[in-house]
Enzyme design. Structure first.
Site, mmCIF file in Angstrom:
data_model
loop_
_atom_site.group_PDB
_atom_site.id
_atom_site.type_symbol
_atom_site.label_atom_id
_atom_site.label_comp_id
_atom_site.label_asym_id
_atom_site.label_seq_id
_atom_site.Cartn_x
_atom_site.Cartn_y
_atom_site.Cartn_z
ATOM 1 N N GLY A 248 -85.802 -92.571 -39.263
ATOM 2 C CA GLY A 248 -84.961 -92.425 -40.453
ATOM 3 C C GLY A 248 -84.351 -93.720 -40.937
ATOM 4 N N PRO A 291 -89.716 -95.341 -35.973
ATOM 5 C CA PRO A 291 -89.759 -95.841 -37.347
ATOM 6 C C PRO A 291 -91.075 -95.461 -38.030
ATOM 7 C CG PRO A 291 -90.208 -97.612 -35.803
ATOM 8 C CD PRO A 291 -89.828 -96.420 -34.970
ATOM 9 N N TYR A 334 -88.408 -85.378 -54.970
ATOM 10 C CA TYR A 334 -87.097 -85.837 -54.504
ATOM 11 C C TYR A 334 -86.308 -86.638 -55.538
ATOM 12 C CZ TYR A 334 -89.832 -85.296 -50.176
ATOM 13 O OH TYR A 334 -90.656 -84.837 -49.179
ATOM 14 N N CYS A 361 -101.425 -83.253 -66.032
ATOM 15 C CA CYS A 361 -101.023 -82.309 -67.080
ATOM 16 C C CYS A 361 -99.817 -81.521 -66.595
ATOM 17 C CB CYS A 361 -102.196 -81.382 -67.416
ATOM 18 S SG CYS A 361 -101.906 -80.383 -68.882
#
Length: 442
Positions: A248, A291, A334, A361
Protein backbone atom coordinates in the site's frame (compact mmCIF):
# COMPACT_ATOMS: atom_id res chain seq x y z
CA UNK A 1 6.20 19.66 -15.53
CA UNK A 2 7.60 17.08 -13.16
CA UNK A 3 9.15 14.13 -15.01
CA UNK A 4 9.47 10.66 -13.48
CA UNK A 5 12.44 8.32 -13.12
CA UNK A 6 14.83 8.66 -16.07
CA UNK A 7 12.40 10.74 -18.15
CA UNK A 8 13.90 13.84 -19.76
CA UNK A 9 13.86 15.90 -22.95
CA UNK A 10 16.34 15.27 -25.78
CA UNK A 11 17.91 17.58 -28.37
CA UNK A 12 14.85 17.16 -30.61
CA UNK A 13 12.65 18.48 -27.83
CA UNK A 14 11.01 15.06 -27.42
CA UNK A 15 10.20 13.25 -24.20
CA UNK A 16 12.59 10.37 -23.55
CA UNK A 17 12.30 7.47 -21.10
CA UNK A 18 15.29 5.31 -20.26
CA UNK A 19 17.25 7.26 -22.85
CA UNK A 20 14.79 6.26 -25.61
CA UNK A 21 12.79 8.81 -27.63
CA UNK A 22 9.08 8.26 -27.00
CA UNK A 23 8.20 9.44 -30.52
CA UNK A 24 10.43 6.69 -31.90
CA UNK A 25 8.76 4.20 -29.55
CA UNK A 26 5.33 5.22 -30.84
CA UNK A 27 6.49 4.81 -34.45
CA UNK A 28 8.21 1.47 -33.84
CA UNK A 29 5.61 -0.21 -31.63
CA UNK A 30 2.39 1.73 -32.25
CA UNK A 31 -0.04 3.28 -29.80
CA UNK A 32 -1.47 2.92 -27.26
CA UNK A 33 1.78 1.68 -25.77
CA UNK A 34 2.82 0.99 -22.19
CA UNK A 35 6.45 2.00 -21.60
CA UNK A 36 8.24 0.86 -18.42
CA UNK A 37 11.31 2.60 -17.01
CA UNK A 38 13.27 -0.43 -15.80
CA UNK A 39 15.90 1.63 -14.02
CA UNK A 40 13.25 3.16 -11.75
CA UNK A 41 11.80 -0.27 -10.90
CA UNK A 42 15.26 -1.52 -9.97
CA UNK A 43 15.91 1.61 -7.91
CA UNK A 44 12.67 1.20 -5.95
CA UNK A 45 13.24 -2.51 -5.36
CA UNK A 46 16.72 -1.84 -4.02
CA UNK A 47 15.43 1.02 -1.89
CA UNK A 48 13.25 -1.41 0.06
CA UNK A 49 15.57 -4.41 0.07
CA UNK A 50 18.82 -2.59 0.85
CA UNK A 51 17.28 -0.74 3.80
CA UNK A 52 16.36 -3.99 5.55
CA UNK A 53 19.89 -5.26 4.97
CA UNK A 54 21.44 -2.02 6.27
CA UNK A 55 19.31 -2.27 9.42
CA UNK A 56 20.29 -5.90 9.92
CA UNK A 57 16.69 -7.19 9.82
CA UNK A 58 15.80 -10.53 8.27
CA UNK A 59 13.14 -9.83 5.66
CA UNK A 60 11.38 -10.63 2.43
CA UNK A 61 10.31 -7.91 0.03
CA UNK A 62 7.62 -9.53 -2.10
CA UNK A 63 6.42 -7.85 -5.28
CA UNK A 64 2.62 -7.79 -5.37
CA UNK A 65 2.25 -9.02 -8.93
CA UNK A 66 -1.41 -8.00 -9.21
CA UNK A 67 -0.05 -4.51 -9.99
CA UNK A 68 1.45 -5.81 -13.25
CA UNK A 69 2.19 -9.42 -14.06
CA UNK A 70 4.03 -10.69 -17.10
CA UNK A 71 6.85 -13.13 -17.71
CA UNK A 72 9.39 -10.34 -18.27
CA UNK A 73 8.22 -8.42 -15.19
CA UNK A 74 8.55 -11.51 -12.98
CA UNK A 75 12.02 -12.19 -14.38
CA UNK A 76 13.02 -8.60 -13.58
CA UNK A 77 11.78 -9.04 -10.01
CA UNK A 78 13.86 -12.20 -9.65
CA UNK A 79 16.91 -10.34 -10.97
CA UNK A 80 16.49 -7.94 -8.06
CA UNK A 81 16.27 -10.75 -5.49
CA UNK A 82 12.67 -10.11 -4.44
CA UNK A 83 9.97 -12.58 -3.47
CA UNK A 84 6.60 -12.66 -5.21
CA UNK A 85 2.93 -12.44 -4.26
CA UNK A 86 0.32 -14.06 -6.47
CA UNK A 87 -3.46 -14.00 -6.05
CA UNK A 88 -4.68 -16.43 -8.72
CA UNK A 89 -3.79 -19.52 -10.67
CA UNK A 90 -3.03 -17.30 -13.65
CA UNK A 91 -0.51 -15.21 -11.74
CA UNK A 92 1.04 -18.38 -10.31
CA UNK A 93 1.23 -19.96 -13.78
CA UNK A 94 2.92 -16.82 -15.15
CA UNK A 95 5.48 -16.89 -12.34
CA UNK A 96 6.28 -20.55 -12.91
CA UNK A 97 6.58 -20.03 -16.67
CA UNK A 98 8.96 -17.15 -15.95
CA UNK A 99 11.19 -19.60 -14.06
CA UNK A 100 10.64 -17.86 -10.72
CA UNK A 101 11.81 -19.78 -7.64
CA UNK A 102 8.58 -21.26 -6.20
CA UNK A 103 10.00 -21.22 -2.67
CA UNK A 104 9.77 -17.41 -2.79
CA UNK A 105 6.14 -17.31 -3.94
CA UNK A 106 3.35 -16.34 -1.52
CA UNK A 107 -0.24 -17.20 -2.55
CA UNK A 108 -2.93 -14.72 -1.48
CA UNK A 109 -6.65 -14.63 -2.18
CA UNK A 110 -10.00 -14.84 -0.39
CA UNK A 111 -11.42 -17.67 -2.51
CA UNK A 112 -8.66 -19.97 -3.73
CA UNK A 113 -10.10 -22.83 -5.76
CA UNK A 114 -9.21 -26.49 -5.15
CA UNK A 115 -7.43 -26.48 -8.51
CA UNK A 116 -5.36 -23.41 -7.61
CA UNK A 117 -4.40 -24.86 -4.23
CA UNK A 118 -3.39 -28.18 -5.81
CA UNK A 119 -1.34 -26.34 -8.43
CA UNK A 120 0.47 -24.34 -5.73
CA UNK A 121 1.16 -27.42 -3.59
CA UNK A 122 2.48 -29.34 -6.60
CA UNK A 123 4.82 -26.42 -7.32
CA UNK A 124 6.04 -26.41 -3.68
CA UNK A 125 5.46 -22.69 -3.22
CA UNK A 126 6.84 -21.01 -0.14
CA UNK A 127 3.71 -19.87 1.64
CA UNK A 128 -0.08 -19.65 1.58
CA UNK A 129 -1.69 -16.53 3.08
CA UNK A 130 -4.80 -18.17 4.56
CA UNK A 131 -7.84 -15.94 4.47
CA UNK A 132 -10.85 -17.76 5.97
CA UNK A 133 -12.12 -20.89 7.70
CA UNK A 134 -13.25 -22.50 4.44
CA UNK A 135 -9.69 -22.22 3.14
CA UNK A 136 -8.32 -23.83 6.30
CA UNK A 137 -10.53 -26.89 5.74
CA UNK A 138 -9.89 -27.02 1.98
CA UNK A 139 -6.13 -26.57 2.22
CA UNK A 140 -5.91 -29.13 5.02
CA UNK A 141 -7.84 -31.72 2.99
CA UNK A 142 -5.73 -31.25 -0.15
CA UNK A 143 -2.50 -31.33 1.88
CA UNK A 144 -3.56 -34.69 3.33
CA UNK A 145 -4.45 -36.03 -0.12
CA UNK A 146 -1.01 -35.05 -1.40
CA UNK A 147 0.85 -35.96 1.80
CA UNK A 148 2.24 -32.42 2.01
CA UNK A 149 2.54 -29.74 4.66
CA UNK A 150 1.77 -26.12 3.81
CA UNK A 151 3.59 -23.16 5.35
CA UNK A 152 0.99 -20.49 6.08
CA UNK A 153 0.42 -16.98 7.33
CA UNK A 154 -2.94 -16.05 8.81
CA UNK A 155 -4.33 -12.89 7.26
CA UNK A 156 -5.89 -10.76 9.97
CA UNK A 157 -7.76 -7.47 10.01
CA UNK A 158 -6.14 -5.48 12.82
CA UNK A 159 -8.79 -2.78 13.08
CA UNK A 160 -6.84 -0.21 11.08
CA UNK A 161 -7.93 1.21 7.74
CA UNK A 162 -5.54 3.53 5.93
CA UNK A 163 -5.76 5.54 2.74
CA UNK A 164 -3.39 8.41 1.99
CA UNK A 165 -3.42 10.61 5.10
CA UNK A 166 -6.50 9.08 6.77
CA UNK A 167 -6.28 6.39 9.46
CA UNK A 168 -9.49 4.96 10.87
CA UNK A 169 -9.81 2.65 13.86
CA UNK A 170 -12.60 0.21 13.04
CA UNK A 171 -13.69 -3.32 13.80
CA UNK A 172 -13.26 -4.03 10.09
CA UNK A 173 -15.79 -6.83 10.40
CA UNK A 174 -17.31 -5.72 7.10
CA UNK A 175 -14.44 -6.92 4.92
CA UNK A 176 -14.17 -9.84 2.55
CA UNK A 177 -10.56 -10.40 3.62
CA UNK A 178 -9.03 -12.05 6.64
CA UNK A 179 -9.79 -13.07 10.21
CA UNK A 180 -10.89 -10.27 12.53
CA UNK A 181 -8.34 -9.68 15.26
CA UNK A 182 -10.83 -8.17 17.72
CA UNK A 183 -13.80 -10.57 17.68
CA UNK A 184 -11.93 -13.83 18.28
CA UNK A 185 -11.88 -15.13 14.70
CA UNK A 186 -8.13 -14.81 14.36
CA UNK A 187 -7.51 -16.66 17.61
CA UNK A 188 -9.88 -19.45 16.54
CA UNK A 189 -8.03 -19.71 13.21
CA UNK A 190 -4.71 -19.93 15.04
CA UNK A 191 -6.01 -22.75 17.25
CA UNK A 192 -7.32 -24.71 14.27
CA UNK A 193 -4.12 -24.41 12.27
CA UNK A 194 -1.76 -25.11 15.19
CA UNK A 195 -3.72 -28.29 15.90
CA UNK A 196 -3.51 -29.49 12.29
CA UNK A 197 -0.34 -31.28 11.17
CA UNK A 198 -1.05 -30.16 7.59
CA UNK A 199 0.15 -26.68 8.51
CA UNK A 200 3.30 -24.94 9.58
CA UNK A 201 2.08 -21.60 10.92
CA UNK A 202 4.77 -19.04 10.15
CA UNK A 203 3.00 -15.97 11.50
CA UNK A 204 0.55 -13.18 10.72
CA UNK A 205 -0.26 -11.00 7.74
CA UNK A 206 -2.26 -7.80 7.29
CA UNK A 207 -2.94 -5.26 4.56
CA UNK A 208 -4.42 -1.97 5.73
CA UNK A 209 -4.99 0.01 2.54
CA UNK A 210 -3.42 1.54 -0.54
CA UNK A 211 -1.73 4.72 -1.71
CA UNK A 212 -0.50 5.39 1.85
CA UNK A 213 1.80 8.39 2.27
CA UNK A 214 2.84 7.98 5.91
CA UNK A 215 3.92 5.16 8.22
CA UNK A 216 1.37 5.85 10.98
CA UNK A 217 -1.08 3.20 9.79
CA UNK A 218 1.58 0.51 9.48
CA UNK A 219 2.80 1.27 12.99
CA UNK A 220 -0.74 1.17 14.43
CA UNK A 221 -1.36 -2.19 12.74
CA UNK A 222 1.95 -3.60 13.99
CA UNK A 223 1.07 -2.58 17.52
CA UNK A 224 -2.28 -4.40 17.39
CA UNK A 225 -0.74 -7.55 15.91
CA UNK A 226 2.22 -7.69 18.28
CA UNK A 227 -0.08 -7.33 21.29
CA UNK A 228 -1.92 -10.45 20.10
CA UNK A 229 1.36 -12.25 19.42
CA UNK A 230 2.41 -11.62 23.03
CA UNK A 231 -0.94 -12.95 24.28
CA UNK A 232 -0.74 -16.04 22.04
CA UNK A 233 2.78 -16.84 23.14
CA UNK A 234 1.48 -17.24 26.69
CA UNK A 235 -1.72 -19.09 25.72
CA UNK A 236 -0.46 -21.35 22.95
CA UNK A 237 3.36 -21.14 23.15
CA UNK A 238 3.21 -19.73 19.63
CA UNK A 239 6.15 -17.60 18.49
CA UNK A 240 5.63 -15.97 15.11
CA UNK A 241 8.55 -16.39 12.76
CA UNK A 242 7.09 -13.89 10.27
CA UNK A 243 5.23 -10.58 10.59
CA UNK A 244 3.93 -9.44 7.22
CA UNK A 245 2.72 -5.83 7.20
CA UNK A 246 1.51 -5.88 3.59
CA UNK A 247 1.82 -3.15 1.01
CA UNK A 248 0.00 0.00 0.00
CA UNK A 249 3.01 2.32 -0.16
CA UNK A 250 2.00 5.42 -2.12
CA UNK A 251 3.38 7.00 -5.28
CA UNK A 252 3.15 10.43 -6.84
CA UNK A 253 0.39 10.57 -9.46
CA UNK A 254 0.00 14.36 -9.39
CA UNK A 255 1.74 17.30 -7.75
CA UNK A 256 -0.60 17.03 -4.74
CA UNK A 257 0.77 13.59 -3.82
CA UNK A 258 3.70 13.45 -1.38
CA UNK A 259 4.82 9.85 -0.81
CA UNK A 260 7.80 8.79 1.27
CA UNK A 261 10.95 7.20 -0.12
CA UNK A 262 11.08 3.38 0.21
CA UNK A 263 13.87 3.63 2.79
CA UNK A 264 11.78 5.91 5.00
CA UNK A 265 8.83 3.50 5.07
CA UNK A 266 11.14 0.65 6.09
CA UNK A 267 13.11 2.64 8.67
CA UNK A 268 10.03 3.89 10.52
CA UNK A 269 8.32 0.49 10.51
CA UNK A 270 11.41 -1.38 11.74
CA UNK A 271 12.14 1.14 14.49
CA UNK A 272 8.63 0.70 15.89
CA UNK A 273 8.51 -3.09 15.48
CA UNK A 274 11.84 -3.50 17.31
CA UNK A 275 10.56 -1.34 20.17
CA UNK A 276 7.30 -3.28 20.42
CA UNK A 277 9.02 -6.66 20.35
CA UNK A 278 11.37 -5.57 23.13
CA UNK A 279 8.44 -4.21 25.13
CA UNK A 280 6.64 -7.56 24.98
CA UNK A 281 9.87 -9.59 25.34
CA UNK A 282 9.36 -11.33 21.99
CA UNK A 283 12.00 -12.51 19.56
CA UNK A 284 12.26 -10.33 16.47
CA UNK A 285 10.44 -12.05 13.59
CA UNK A 286 11.31 -11.88 9.92
CA UNK A 287 9.55 -8.83 8.45
CA UNK A 288 7.79 -9.15 5.12
CA UNK A 289 6.32 -6.35 3.03
CA UNK A 290 4.48 -6.36 -0.30
CA UNK A 291 5.15 -3.35 -2.55
CA UNK A 292 3.34 -3.42 -5.88
CA UNK A 293 2.26 0.01 -7.08
CA UNK A 294 5.33 1.57 -5.46
CA UNK A 295 7.60 -0.51 -7.71
CA UNK A 296 5.80 -0.19 -11.03
CA UNK A 297 3.31 2.68 -10.80
CA UNK A 298 5.34 5.72 -11.73
CA UNK A 299 7.74 3.59 -13.78
CA UNK A 300 4.99 3.20 -16.38
CA UNK A 301 3.94 5.73 -19.02
CA UNK A 302 1.22 5.20 -21.61
CA UNK A 303 1.70 6.71 -25.06
CA UNK A 304 -1.39 7.58 -27.11
CA UNK A 305 -1.93 9.12 -30.53
CA UNK A 306 -4.02 12.28 -30.51
CA UNK A 307 -7.15 12.13 -32.68
CA UNK A 308 -10.35 14.12 -32.80
CA UNK A 309 -11.27 17.17 -30.75
CA UNK A 310 -14.50 18.87 -29.78
CA UNK A 311 -15.10 22.39 -28.55
CA UNK A 312 -18.20 23.07 -26.45
CA UNK A 313 -18.37 26.90 -26.16
CA UNK A 314 -18.02 28.16 -22.61
CA UNK A 315 -18.08 24.55 -21.32
CA UNK A 316 -15.17 22.31 -22.28
CA UNK A 317 -12.60 21.30 -24.87
CA UNK A 318 -12.43 17.56 -25.49
CA UNK A 319 -9.36 15.89 -26.98
CA UNK A 320 -9.65 12.22 -27.92
CA UNK A 321 -6.89 9.60 -28.00
CA UNK A 322 -6.70 6.10 -29.44
CA UNK A 323 -7.10 4.32 -26.10
CA UNK A 324 -9.10 4.87 -22.95
CA UNK A 325 -10.91 2.77 -20.38
CA UNK A 326 -9.89 -0.39 -22.27
CA UNK A 327 -6.24 0.21 -21.28
CA UNK A 328 -6.76 2.33 -18.14
CA UNK A 329 -10.02 1.78 -16.33
CA UNK A 330 -8.87 3.44 -13.09
CA UNK A 331 -10.31 6.90 -13.85
CA UNK A 332 -13.73 5.34 -14.44
CA UNK A 333 -13.50 3.04 -11.41
CA UNK A 334 -11.80 5.27 -8.85
CA UNK A 335 -11.79 8.78 -10.31
CA UNK A 336 -8.01 8.34 -10.51
CA UNK A 337 -6.05 11.42 -11.54
CA UNK A 338 -3.07 11.67 -13.88
CA UNK A 339 -0.72 14.18 -15.44
CA UNK A 340 0.25 14.18 -19.11
CA UNK A 341 2.19 16.08 -21.78
CA UNK A 342 2.44 16.19 -25.54
CA UNK A 343 5.51 13.99 -25.97
CA UNK A 344 6.55 15.84 -29.15
CA UNK A 345 7.09 19.04 -27.13
CA UNK A 346 6.89 18.30 -23.37
CA UNK A 347 8.57 21.56 -22.39
CA UNK A 348 6.20 23.77 -24.41
CA UNK A 349 4.01 26.18 -22.51
CA UNK A 350 0.53 24.91 -21.67
CA UNK A 351 -1.68 27.23 -23.72
CA UNK A 352 -5.08 25.62 -23.28
CA UNK A 353 -7.06 23.27 -21.06
CA UNK A 354 -8.56 20.09 -22.46
CA UNK A 355 -10.22 16.97 -21.14
CA UNK A 356 -8.74 13.75 -22.49
CA UNK A 357 -11.42 11.43 -23.82
CA UNK A 358 -10.99 7.76 -24.67
CA UNK A 359 -12.34 6.12 -27.79
CA UNK A 360 -14.68 3.65 -26.10
CA UNK A 361 -18.41 4.05 -26.72
CA UNK A 362 -19.04 5.11 -23.15
CA UNK A 363 -19.60 8.64 -21.86
CA UNK A 364 -17.63 7.76 -18.73
CA UNK A 365 -14.53 6.97 -20.78
CA UNK A 366 -12.52 10.01 -19.71
CA UNK A 367 -8.83 9.67 -18.84
CA UNK A 368 -8.04 13.16 -17.54
CA UNK A 369 -10.32 16.10 -16.81
CA UNK A 370 -9.11 19.70 -17.29
CA UNK A 371 -5.53 19.07 -18.34
CA UNK A 372 -3.36 22.14 -19.09
CA UNK A 373 -1.68 21.26 -22.36
CA UNK A 374 0.52 22.74 -25.06
CA UNK A 375 -0.34 23.24 -28.73
CA UNK A 376 -1.40 19.96 -30.31
CA UNK A 377 -2.73 18.42 -33.49
CA UNK A 378 -3.93 15.00 -34.70
CA UNK A 379 -1.08 12.51 -34.83
CA UNK A 380 0.82 14.00 -31.90
CA UNK A 381 1.76 11.64 -29.06
CA UNK A 382 0.26 12.16 -25.62
CA UNK A 383 2.28 10.71 -22.73
CA UNK A 384 0.23 9.90 -19.61
CA UNK A 385 2.46 9.34 -16.58
CA UNK A 386 2.25 6.82 -13.74
CA UNK A 387 0.20 4.13 -15.47
CA UNK A 388 2.48 1.23 -14.57
CA UNK A 389 0.26 -0.25 -11.85
CA UNK A 390 -3.22 -1.58 -12.59
CA UNK A 391 -3.11 -0.32 -16.17
CA UNK A 392 -2.24 -3.38 -18.22
CA UNK A 393 -3.27 -5.57 -15.28
CA UNK A 394 -6.87 -4.32 -15.57
CA UNK A 395 -6.92 -3.84 -19.35
CA UNK A 396 -9.90 -5.26 -21.19
CA UNK A 397 -11.40 -5.76 -24.61
CA UNK A 398 -14.45 -3.51 -24.27
CA UNK A 399 -15.69 -2.57 -27.75
CA UNK A 400 -13.41 -5.37 -28.97
CA UNK A 401 -10.39 -3.13 -28.69
CA UNK A 402 -7.12 -5.13 -28.62
CA UNK A 403 -4.88 -4.75 -25.59
CA UNK A 404 -1.77 -2.58 -26.17
CA UNK A 405 1.82 -3.72 -26.37
CA UNK A 406 4.28 -3.34 -23.48
CA UNK A 407 7.88 -2.18 -23.88
CA UNK A 408 10.68 -2.10 -21.31
CA UNK A 409 13.34 0.63 -21.70
CA UNK A 410 16.71 1.04 -20.00
CA UNK A 411 20.04 2.64 -20.93
CA UNK A 412 18.91 3.67 -24.39
CA UNK A 413 17.51 0.24 -25.27
CA UNK A 414 13.92 -0.86 -25.82
CA UNK A 415 12.56 -4.39 -25.66
CA UNK A 416 9.07 -5.58 -26.56
CA UNK A 417 7.90 -7.76 -23.65
CA UNK A 418 4.18 -8.14 -24.46
CA UNK A 419 2.96 -8.10 -28.04
CA UNK A 420 -0.01 -6.01 -29.10
CA UNK A 421 -3.15 -8.07 -29.45
CA UNK A 422 -4.47 -8.52 -32.98
CA UNK A 423 -8.05 -8.68 -34.18
CA UNK A 424 -7.46 -12.39 -34.70
CA UNK A 425 -6.54 -12.67 -31.00
CA UNK A 426 -9.92 -11.17 -30.13
CA UNK A 427 -11.86 -13.96 -31.83
CA UNK A 428 -9.58 -16.94 -31.27
CA UNK A 429 -11.87 -18.37 -28.57
CA UNK A 430 -15.11 -17.60 -30.44
CA UNK A 431 -17.09 -20.45 -31.96
CA UNK A 432 -19.52 -20.33 -34.87
CA UNK A 433 -23.20 -20.96 -34.25
CA UNK A 434 -24.00 -24.59 -35.10
CA UNK A 435 -26.73 -26.02 -32.86
CA UNK A 436 -29.35 -23.36 -33.48
CA UNK A 437 -30.57 -23.25 -37.05
CA UNK A 438 -32.27 -20.26 -38.63
CA UNK A 439 -36.05 -20.46 -38.46
CA UNK A 440 -36.19 -23.34 -35.98
CA UNK A 441 -39.49 -23.73 -34.13
CA UNK A 442 -39.75 -22.43 -30.61
Amino acid sequence: MHFYGTSSVNEKGHLTIGGVDTIDLAKDFGTPLYVYDIHLIRQRARGFKDTFERLGVSSQVAYASKAFSSIAMIQLIEQEGLSLDVVSGGELYTALKAGFNPEKIHFHGNNKSPEEIAMALDADIGCFVVDNFYEIELLSRICKEKAKQASILLRVTPGIEAHTHDYILTGQEDSKFGFDLQNGQAEEALQKTLDDQSFKVLGLHCHIGSQIFETTGFIMAAEKMIEKMADWKVKYHFSAEVLNLGGGFGIRYTKEDEPLAPAKYVEDIITEVKMLMDKHQLAMPEIWIEPGRSLTGDAGTTLYSVGSSKHVPEVRNYLAVDGGMSDNIRPALYNARYEAVIANRPDAKAETVVSIAGKCCESGDMLIWDLPISEHQPGDVLAVFCTGAYGYAMANNYNRIPRPAVVFVEDGRAELVIERESYEDLIKHDRSLSRFKEGSER
